[in-house]
Design a protein around this motif. Structure first.
Motif, mmCIF file in Angstrom:
data_model
loop_
_atom_site.group_PDB
_atom_site.id
_atom_site.type_symbol
_atom_site.label_atom_id
_atom_site.label_comp_id
_atom_site.label_asym_id
_atom_site.label_seq_id
_atom_site.Cartn_x
_atom_site.Cartn_y
_atom_site.Cartn_z
ATOM 1 N N ALA A 132 60.548 27.787 65.511
ATOM 2 C CA ALA A 132 61.246 29.072 65.639
ATOM 3 C C ALA A 132 60.277 30.235 65.494
ATOM 4 N N LYS A 133 59.302 30.094 64.614
ATOM 5 C CA LYS A 133 58.327 31.157 64.381
ATOM 6 C C LYS A 133 57.427 31.375 65.593
ATOM 7 N N HIS A 134 56.963 30.290 66.203
ATOM 8 C CA HIS A 134 55.950 30.405 67.253
ATOM 9 C C HIS A 134 56.525 30.448 68.671
ATOM 10 N N LEU A 135 57.767 30.033 68.856
ATOM 11 C CA LEU A 135 58.327 29.991 70.211
ATOM 12 C C LEU A 135 59.455 31.004 70.420
ATOM 13 N N HIS A 136 59.639 31.915 69.472
ATOM 14 C CA HIS A 136 60.773 32.838 69.585
ATOM 15 C C HIS A 136 60.691 33.700 70.836
ATOM 16 N N ALA A 137 59.474 34.049 71.270
ATOM 17 C CA ALA A 137 59.330 34.903 72.457
ATOM 18 C C ALA A 137 59.723 34.175 73.732
ATOM 19 N N ALA A 138 59.713 32.839 73.697
ATOM 20 C CA ALA A 138 60.059 32.044 74.887
ATOM 21 C C ALA A 138 61.419 31.385 74.725
ATOM 22 N N ALA A 139 62.268 31.918 73.843
ATOM 23 C CA ALA A 139 63.543 31.272 73.522
ATOM 24 C C ALA A 139 64.397 30.998 74.754
ATOM 25 N N ALA A 140 64.376 31.912 75.727
ATOM 26 C CA ALA A 140 65.218 31.754 76.917
ATOM 27 C C ALA A 140 64.724 30.640 77.827
ATOM 28 N N MET A 141 63.490 30.196 77.651
ATOM 29 C CA MET A 141 62.917 29.183 78.538
ATOM 30 C C MET A 141 62.696 27.839 77.855
#
Length: 329
Positions: A132-141
Motif C-alpha cells: 500500500a505504501k509503495h504502490l498507492h500511486a498506481a492503485a488504479a492499475m
C-alpha cells in the motif's frame, strides 16, 4: 473435580494460548529441505518484505502452504520444478521458467511442490502495508489480486495466472542472490529491487495507456509463448521454424531472434528440453520403456535420445529415475 485435574486443564489452556500467541515462522514448512531453503534478505514483520531462495530435490510431494504469512502477497519466480498454489479465489500453476503470485488472508492456502523433481525458485513475500505504501500511486492499475489485498477485500481474487519468465527477469534472480553493492548499501538496494519486482508483476496498465516499448515487449512475449505452446503440442512432429512464423504471423528470422532474447536459448534448444522433460515424465510413470519414450517425444534414433537424455539428467534413460546425480547425493 480434583485440584490435579484443574491444574492439568489450566496447563493445557496455557499451552494452547502460548502456541496461538507464538509469532509465525515458516522455518517448519521447509524443515525437510534443510539448506535448500535460504533466506536472502528482508523480514516480513520488520521491513515488510522477505526475499528467499529455494533449491532442493523433492522425493515426495511437498506441502509449502505453511510458508505463507497471514495477510501477505507472495511473488514466485520459478526456474525449475512444477507446483501450484490454490485458494478460494483462484489457482496459479508453476512450470519451469514461469512466474506468478498469490494472496493469503488469514485462512491457509493449498500449495504443493511435485515429487521426483528438482525445484529452484525465488520468492518475494510482501506485507499489505508495504504494498500500500509503495504502490498507492498506481492503485488504479493494480492487478485484481493486489487491489483486493490493498483494499482489504475478503474472499476475492487469490492468485494470478502464471506468465513466462523473460531472460531479463531470470537475470534479476541471479542478481538478488549476489547483490552488486556493499553490505552497508544492501538494505536500500534490496528494497528498491522488491519495489521494482512489484511494479513489474503487480501493475497492469490498460492497453491504450501502454508505452510503445512496453507494448512491443508484450507482443514479443505473447509470440514466444505461442511458440512454446505449439512445440509442446507437437513434440513428436514439431513445426519447422518457417511454419511457426506463418502460424504466428511474423518473419521466422524475427521470431527466432525474439525467442532467444526472451528465453536465453534457441527454439531448437527449447524443443529439446521439452522433449527431455516429457520423456522423463513418461519414464517415471512406469508405463513406457526407453524405446517407447524416445518415439513418443520424436526421437527415431535411440542412441541420439540416450545421449541427449544423459546430457540433460546426468544418467542414461535406462537407469532413470533411480540414478540421477541429484538423487544419489
Amino acid at each position: 473435580m480434583s485440584s490435579e485435574s484443574n491444574a492439568r486443564r489450566t496447563d493445557r489452556r496455557e499451552r494452547v494460548a502460548a502456541s496461538q500467541a507464538a509469532p509465525f515462522s515458516e522455518a517448519q514448512a521447509w524443515r525437510d529441505v534443510g539448506a535448500g531453503w535460504q533466506p536472502i534478505f528482508g523480514s516480513f514483520r520488520g521491513v515488510g518484505y522477505s526475499i528467499e531462495w529455494h533449491d532442493f530435490f523433492a522425493k515426495r510431494d511437498l506441502d509449502w502452504a505453511a510458508s505463507f504469512h497471514p495477510n501477505c502477497v507472495e511473488l514466485c519466480l520459478n526456474l525449475e520444478g512444477a507446483g501450484f498454489v490454490k485458494g478460494p479465489g483462484g489457482c496459479v500453476e508453476f512450470a519451469p521458467d514461469s512466474a506468478g503470485f498469490y494472496r493469503r488472508e488469514t485462512e491457509p492456502l493449498a500449495a504443493m511442490r511435485h515429487a521426483d523433481q528438482h525445484h529452484r525458485f525465488l520468492t518475494v513475500e510482501y506485507s499489505v502495508d508495504f504494498l500500500a505504501k509503495h504502490l498507492h500511486a498506481a492503485a488504479a492499475m493494480l492487478h485484481p489480486v493486489l487491489r483486493a489485498a490493498v483494499n482489504g477485500d475478503k474472499g476475492n481474487a487469490t492468485a494470478s495466472n502464471s506468465v513466462r519468465l523473460t531472460l531479463a527477469q531470470q537475470q534479476i534472480i541471479a542478481t538478488l542472490r549476489q547483490p552488486p553493492v556493499y553490505a552497508a548499501a544492501q538494505p536500500i538496494w534490496y528494497e528498491c529491487k522488491a519495489v521494482e519486482l512489484a511494479l513489474m508483476f503487480f501493475v497492469q496498465p490498460p492497453v491504450e495507456q501502454e508505452l510503445f516499448c512496453t507494448r512491443q515487449q508484450r507482443l514479443a512475449q505473447e509470440r514466444v509463448e505461442q511458440v512454446m505452446l505449439l512445440l509442446r503440442q507437437n513434440l513428436a512432429e514439431p513445426p519447422s521454424l518457417e511454419d511457426l512464423g506463418r502460424k504466428i504471423g511474423c518473419s521466422h528470422f524475427y521470431l527466432s531472434r525474439i525467442f532467444s532474447t526472451h528465453t536465453g536459448r534457441t527454439i531448437t534448444q527449447h524443443l529439446r528440453q521439452l522433449r527431455m522433460d516429457k520423456a522423463a515424465e513418461l519414464l517415471r510413470s512406469g508405463d513406457y520403456n526407453v524405446t517407447e519414450a524416445a518415439l513418443e517425444v520424436g526421437y527415431n534414433s535411440l542412441s541420439h535420445f540416450s545421449a541427449a537424455f544423459h546430457e540433460t539428467f546426468g544418467c542414461c534413460p535406462g537407469l532413470y529415475p533411480l540414478k540421477t546425480p541429484t538423487q544419489k547425493s
